[in-house]
Design a protein around this motif. Structure first.
Motif, PDB file in Angstrom:
ATOM      1  N   THR A 192      34.917  34.876  28.341  1.00  0.00           N
ATOM      2  CA  THR A 192      34.203  35.969  28.982  1.00  0.00           C
ATOM      3  C   THR A 192      32.870  36.139  28.274  1.00  0.00           C
ATOM      4  O   THR A 192      32.649  35.568  27.211  1.00  0.00           O
ATOM      5  CB  THR A 192      35.018  37.287  28.929  1.00  0.00           C
ATOM      6  N   LEU A 231      29.558  38.724  27.005  1.00  0.00           N
ATOM      7  CA  LEU A 231      28.949  40.018  26.724  1.00  0.00           C
ATOM      8  C   LEU A 231      27.446  39.842  26.852  1.00  0.00           C
ATOM      9  O   LEU A 231      26.902  38.843  26.398  1.00  0.00           O
ATOM     10  CB  LEU A 231      29.298  40.486  25.307  1.00  0.00           C
ATOM     11  N   TYR A 247      27.603  44.659  26.800  1.00  0.00           N
ATOM     12  CA  TYR A 247      28.469  45.033  27.915  1.00  0.00           C
ATOM     13  C   TYR A 247      29.152  43.784  28.466  1.00  0.00           C
ATOM     14  O   TYR A 247      28.572  42.697  28.460  1.00  0.00           O
ATOM     15  CB  TYR A 247      27.649  45.678  29.040  1.00  0.00           C
ATOM     16  N   ASP A 248      30.382  43.953  28.980  1.00  0.00           N
ATOM     17  CA  ASP A 248      31.043  42.856  29.684  1.00  0.00           C
ATOM     18  C   ASP A 248      30.186  42.470  30.883  1.00  0.00           C
ATOM     19  O   ASP A 248      29.596  43.325  31.549  1.00  0.00           O
ATOM     20  CB  ASP A 248      32.428  43.282  30.175  1.00  0.00           C
ATOM     21  N   LEU A 249      30.118  41.178  31.179  1.00  0.00           N
ATOM     22  CA  LEU A 249      29.340  40.682  32.307  1.00  0.00           C
ATOM     23  C   LEU A 249      30.207  40.692  33.558  1.00  0.00           C
ATOM     24  O   LEU A 249      31.292  40.107  33.581  1.00  0.00           O
ATOM     25  CB  LEU A 249      28.843  39.262  32.028  1.00  0.00           C
ATOM     26  N   TYR A 250      29.715  41.370  34.600  1.00  0.00           N
ATOM     27  CA  TYR A 250      30.400  41.448  35.883  1.00  0.00           C
ATOM     28  C   TYR A 250      29.500  40.904  36.980  1.00  0.00           C
ATOM     29  O   TYR A 250      28.276  41.023  36.906  1.00  0.00           O
ATOM     30  CB  TYR A 250      30.751  42.908  36.231  1.00  0.00           C
ATOM     31  N   TYR A 251      30.112  40.293  37.985  1.00  0.00           N
ATOM     32  CA  TYR A 251      29.399  39.850  39.172  1.00  0.00           C
ATOM     33  C   TYR A 251      30.201  40.303  40.375  1.00  0.00           C
ATOM     34  O   TYR A 251      31.387  39.967  40.484  1.00  0.00           O
ATOM     35  CB  TYR A 251      29.221  38.329  39.167  1.00  0.00           C
ATOM     36  N   VAL A 257      33.586  41.862  39.578  1.00  0.00           N
ATOM     37  CA  VAL A 257      34.611  41.072  38.892  1.00  0.00           C
ATOM     38  C   VAL A 257      34.046  40.558  37.586  1.00  0.00           C
ATOM     39  O   VAL A 257      32.929  40.019  37.540  1.00  0.00           O
ATOM     40  CB  VAL A 257      35.052  39.883  39.779  1.00  0.00           C
ATOM     41  N   GLN A 258      34.817  40.721  36.498  1.00  0.00           N
ATOM     42  CA  GLN A 258      34.348  40.224  35.203  1.00  0.00           C
ATOM     43  C   GLN A 258      34.221  38.715  35.243  1.00  0.00           C
ATOM     44  O   GLN A 258      35.114  37.998  35.688  1.00  0.00           O
ATOM     45  CB  GLN A 258      35.301  40.638  34.079  1.00  0.00           C
ATOM     46  N   VAL A 259      33.077  38.236  34.772  1.00  0.00           N
ATOM     47  CA  VAL A 259      32.807  36.797  34.764  1.00  0.00           C
ATOM     48  C   VAL A 259      33.608  36.139  33.651  1.00  0.00           C
ATOM     49  O   VAL A 259      33.575  36.589  32.508  1.00  0.00           O
ATOM     50  CB  VAL A 259      31.290  36.523  34.576  1.00  0.00           C
ATOM     51  N   SER A 260      34.356  35.103  34.007  1.00  0.00           N
ATOM     52  CA  SER A 260      35.115  34.339  33.004  1.00  0.00           C
ATOM     53  C   SER A 260      35.189  32.892  33.425  1.00  0.00           C
ATOM     54  O   SER A 260      34.908  32.537  34.539  1.00  0.00           O
ATOM     55  CB  SER A 260      36.512  34.900  32.813  1.00  0.00           C
TER      56      SER A 260
END
Length: 66
Positions: A45, A47, A56-60, A63-66
């Motif tokens: 994941t 940040l 911050y957590d990365l979201y697209y 949905v969290q990007v992983s």
């Protein structure tokens, strides 16, 4: 138009850690990751930060990007 250049950055996650140090991409886009042979298929994941202080957590699209 100038040809794009390839820029390589290296980050390391220690055996006992869950995060690496921050990696400044500058004006570059992240295009890929190459894990070493010992990678155990855990999810990766991301940040993100604009000031290198608060992350911050990365979201697209929610949905969290992983």
């Amino acid at each position: 138009m100038a040809e794009p250049s390839i820029v390589t950055r290296t980050v390391t996650v220690a055996d006992s850690a869950t995060e690496s140090d921050a990696c400044d991409l500058g004006n570059c886009w992240l295009l890929g990751l190459i894990p070493d042979a010992a990678w155990d298929t855990q999810n990766i994941t991301f940040l993100v930060s604009v000031d290198n202080v608060t992350f911050y957590d990365l979201y697209y699209e929610g949905v969290q990007v992983s």
